[in-house]
Design an enzyme around this catalytic site. Structure first.
Site, PDB file in Angstrom:
ATOM      1  N   GLY A 162      16.803  -1.705   7.594  1.00  0.00           N
ATOM      2  CA  GLY A 162      17.066  -0.826   6.449  1.00  0.00           C
ATOM      3  C   GLY A 162      18.481  -0.269   6.435  1.00  0.00           C
ATOM      4  N   GLY A 218       6.152   2.736  -4.310  1.00  0.00           N
ATOM      5  CA  GLY A 218       6.761   4.048  -4.568  1.00  0.00           C
ATOM      6  C   GLY A 218       8.120   3.893  -5.243  1.00  0.00           C
ATOM      7  N   THR A 263      18.848  12.727  -3.442  1.00  0.00           N
ATOM      8  CA  THR A 263      17.773  12.249  -2.585  1.00  0.00           C
ATOM      9  C   THR A 263      16.485  13.024  -2.860  1.00  0.00           C
ATOM     10  OG1 THR A 263      17.226  11.597  -0.322  1.00  0.00           O
ATOM     11  CG2 THR A 263      18.434  13.673  -0.566  1.00  0.00           C
ATOM     12  N   TYR A 311      15.565   3.095   7.870  1.00  0.00           N
ATOM     13  CA  TYR A 311      16.770   2.890   8.694  1.00  0.00           C
ATOM     14  C   TYR A 311      16.795   3.737   9.959  1.00  0.00           C
ATOM     15  CZ  TYR A 311      18.319   6.791   5.753  1.00  0.00           C
ATOM     16  OH  TYR A 311      18.400   7.971   5.078  1.00  0.00           O
ATOM     17  N   ARG A 333      -1.334   0.058  -0.914  1.00  0.00           N
ATOM     18  CA  ARG A 333      -2.580   0.684  -0.451  1.00  0.00           C
ATOM     19  C   ARG A 333      -3.432   1.130  -1.640  1.00  0.00           C
ATOM     20  NH1 ARG A 333      -1.784   6.135   2.890  1.00  0.00           N
ATOM     21  NH2 ARG A 333      -0.827   6.627   0.901  1.00  0.00           N
ATOM     22  N   LYS A 355      15.132  12.376  -7.278  1.00  0.00           N
ATOM     23  CA  LYS A 355      15.626  11.133  -7.883  1.00  0.00           C
ATOM     24  C   LYS A 355      15.054  10.880  -9.282  1.00  0.00           C
ATOM     25  CE  LYS A 355      16.573   8.552  -3.646  1.00  0.00           C
ATOM     26  NZ  LYS A 355      16.358   7.316  -2.884  1.00  0.00           N
ATOM     27  N   SER A 361      24.082  10.823   5.130  1.00  0.00           N
ATOM     28  CA  SER A 361      25.117  10.493   4.147  1.00  0.00           C
ATOM     29  C   SER A 361      26.451  11.195   4.414  1.00  0.00           C
ATOM     30  CB  SER A 361      24.626  10.820   2.735  1.00  0.00           C
ATOM     31  OG  SER A 361      23.521  10.004   2.441  1.00  0.00           O
TER      32      SER A 361
HETATM   33  P1  NAP Z   1       7.378   7.095  -2.030  1.00  0.00           P
HETATM   34  O1  NAP Z   1       7.821   7.060  -3.462  1.00  0.00           O
HETATM   35  O2  NAP Z   1       6.688   8.292  -1.531  1.00  0.00           O
HETATM   36  O3  NAP Z   1       6.405   5.806  -1.835  1.00  0.00           O
HETATM   37  C1  NAP Z   1       5.656   5.626  -0.698  1.00  0.00           C
HETATM   38  C2  NAP Z   1       4.874   4.272  -0.738  1.00  0.00           C
HETATM   39  O4  NAP Z   1       4.388   4.061   0.570  1.00  0.00           O
HETATM   40  C3  NAP Z   1       3.659   4.261  -1.656  1.00  0.00           C
HETATM   41  O5  NAP Z   1       3.504   2.971  -2.209  1.00  0.00           O
HETATM   42  C4  NAP Z   1       2.504   4.561  -0.711  1.00  0.00           C
HETATM   43  O6  NAP Z   1       1.286   3.964  -1.057  1.00  0.00           O
HETATM   44  C5  NAP Z   1       2.988   3.879   0.556  1.00  0.00           C
HETATM   45  N1  NAP Z   1       2.405   4.475   1.753  1.00  0.00           N
HETATM   46  C6  NAP Z   1       2.599   5.730   2.216  1.00  0.00           C
HETATM   47  N2  NAP Z   1       1.902   5.919   3.351  1.00  0.00           N
HETATM   48  C7  NAP Z   1       1.227   4.750   3.598  1.00  0.00           C
HETATM   49  C8  NAP Z   1       0.341   4.321   4.619  1.00  0.00           C
HETATM   50  N3  NAP Z   1      -0.011   5.136   5.623  1.00  0.00           N
HETATM   51  N4  NAP Z   1      -0.118   3.059   4.569  1.00  0.00           N
HETATM   52  C9  NAP Z   1       0.225   2.226   3.562  1.00  0.00           C
HETATM   53  N5  NAP Z   1       1.042   2.582   2.550  1.00  0.00           N
HETATM   54  C10 NAP Z   1       1.555   3.830   2.584  1.00  0.00           C
HETATM   55  O7  NAP Z   1       8.607   6.842  -1.069  1.00  0.00           O
HETATM   56  P2  NAP Z   1      10.028   6.160  -1.414  1.00  0.00           P
HETATM   57  O8  NAP Z   1      10.934   7.152  -2.054  1.00  0.00           O
HETATM   58  O9  NAP Z   1       9.780   4.862  -2.110  1.00  0.00           O
HETATM   59  O10 NAP Z   1      10.634   5.927   0.066  1.00  0.00           O
HETATM   60  C11 NAP Z   1      10.007   5.045   0.966  1.00  0.00           C
HETATM   61  C12 NAP Z   1      10.869   4.821   2.187  1.00  0.00           C
HETATM   62  O11 NAP Z   1      12.075   4.173   1.819  1.00  0.00           O
HETATM   63  C13 NAP Z   1      11.305   6.091   2.928  1.00  0.00           C
HETATM   64  O12 NAP Z   1      11.124   5.851   4.320  1.00  0.00           O
HETATM   65  C14 NAP Z   1      12.785   6.217   2.611  1.00  0.00           C
HETATM   66  O13 NAP Z   1      13.520   6.836   3.643  1.00  0.00           O
HETATM   67  C15 NAP Z   1      13.163   4.747   2.507  1.00  0.00           C
HETATM   68  N6  NAP Z   1      14.387   4.506   1.723  1.00  0.00           N
HETATM   69  C16 NAP Z   1      15.389   3.820   2.318  1.00  0.00           C
HETATM   70  C17 NAP Z   1      16.552   3.573   1.623  1.00  0.00           C
HETATM   71  C18 NAP Z   1      17.679   2.810   2.277  1.00  0.00           C
HETATM   72  O14 NAP Z   1      18.803   2.871   1.765  1.00  0.00           O
HETATM   73  N7  NAP Z   1      17.447   2.066   3.349  1.00  0.00           N
HETATM   74  C19 NAP Z   1      16.702   4.003   0.286  1.00  0.00           C
HETATM   75  C20 NAP Z   1      15.633   4.675  -0.313  1.00  0.00           C
HETATM   76  C21 NAP Z   1      14.464   4.926   0.413  1.00  0.00           C
HETATM   77  P3  NAP Z   1       0.208   4.683  -2.040  1.00  0.00           P
HETATM   78  O15 NAP Z   1       0.657   4.392  -3.441  1.00  0.00           O
HETATM   79  O16 NAP Z   1      -1.080   4.059  -1.673  1.00  0.00           O
HETATM   80  O17 NAP Z   1       0.269   6.166  -1.705  1.00  0.00           O
END
Ligand code: NAP
Length: 276
Positions: free
Chosen positions: A236, A131, A66, A215, A153, A70, A23
């Site tokens: 992303g 998530g 971040t 991303y 999952r 959040k 950022s």
């Molecule tokens: P989070 O709240 O920790 O959620 C993770 C999700 O992924 C949960 O649904 C989890 O499933 C699933 N998961 C984790 N490991 C897995 C595996 N091995 N197999 C299958 N499912 C799995 O994370 P988040 O904050 O939503 O962030 C997720 C991603 O989005 C990160 O990589 C982050 O960098 C990215 N992101 C990108 C942007 C952008 O602007 N492009 C913005 C925000 C976030 P379970 O419920 O089964 O544990």
């Protein structure tokens, strides 16, 4: 080199850890390109409440929020945008007369990235993951009138989000049966450095458009395989840029210089692979 003086305004990102944050690079590029006398720094802290009070007190005008703050941050806010309240997470703060107002631009950023390609209203979207990011995107899609399926999952988390979104929950083994227009991959699986990991079998994904919100790398293994199967793909980085552009607008009232921000991000992503 920009001049930093007694008129320079302060912005930043708050989280922990912040070693991977991109950022500062893109926001500083945006300030420089628009001639705004401001600087954007990374504030890595374990003392969330003190940091928020201190930054508001010294006149910091805006913050990105971040991992891991959040959701927790909401408890410290007096004012919150209705969409961010519904999502239950804030990724942007604006300092209004010494008080922080919370917003969620992950939701609007994802929507803008998809709507560059197609209108989403009335279409069927499948969200992989349940998530924080899936929640933000899900509420934005729901508000636009999309039909949503959640594939996750762990069943309880997937079902809970599906219920909140008036959506259907489907277990992983039903992925191949979903007749959908848009797939959104929202898990962190495939993120740098584990770029060969794939969260779901791309061979089971049948959709016209696929977005992976990771991303780094620019194109995940999952997205690459979907593209090779004929899907139109959205990296992303588009969502990341749009969520940052929305922040820039909230902070300055100006449209963000997207091309400048994109150039800075892509350069960083290229260097990142070389230096880590
Ligand atoms: P989070 O709240 O920790 O959620 C993770 C999700 O992924 C949960 O649904 C989890 O499933 C699933 N998961 C984790 N490991 C897995 C595996 N091995 N197999 C299958 N499912 C799995 O994370 P988040 O904050 O939503 O962030 C997720 C991603 O989005 C990160 O990589 C982050 O960098 C990215 N992101 C990108 C942007 C952008 O602007 N492009 C913005 C925000 C976030 P379970 O419920 O089964 O544990």
């Amino acid at each position: 080199m920009r001049v930093i003086d007694n008129h320079t305004r302060l912005y930043g990102v708050i989280g922990h850890p912040l070693i991977h944050t991109m950022s500062p690079t893109i926001h500083n590029a945006a300030f420089e390109a628009t001639g705004i006398n401001a600087v954007y720094l990374a504030f890595d802290t374990l003392l969330l409440e003190k940091a928020l009070d201190g930054l508001a007190a010294i006149g910091c005008l805006g913050l990105s929020v971040t991992i891991p703050y959040k959701e927790e941050l909401i408890d410290y806010l007096k004012f919150i945008d209705p969409m961010a309240k519904e999502i239950g997470a804030v990724n942007t703060l604006v300092n209004k007369s010494g008080s922080w107002i919370g917003y969620n631009t992950d939701a609007t950023g994802a929507l803008r990235a998809i709507e560059e390609l197609c209108e989403v209203a009335g279409r069927h979207c499948t969200i992989l993951g349940a998530g924080g990011a899936a929640r933000a995107i899900g509420f934005a899609l729901k508000e636009k009138g999309c039909h949503i399926s959640i594939v996750n999952r762990s069943r309880p988390r997937g079902e809970k989000l599906a219920q909140e979104l008036d959506a259907e929950y489907l277990p992983l083994d039903k992925l191949a049966m979903i007749n959908t227009d848009i797939v959104l991959q929202t898990t962190p699986v495939g993120m740098y450095p584990k770029v060969n990991d794939v969260p779901f079998d791309p061979g089971k994904v049948r959709a016209e458009i696929v977005m992976d919100i990771i991303y780094n790398p620019f194109e995940t293994g999952f997205l690459k395989q979907c593209r090779e199967q004929g899907a139109t793909t959205i990296p992303g980085a588009r969502m990341f840029l749009y969520q940052a552009a929305e922040q820039f607008k909230l902070w300055t009232g100006m449209e963000a210089p997207m091309e400048v921000m994109e150039k800075a991000l892509l350069q960083l992503l290229r260097n990142d692979h070389l230096t880590r």
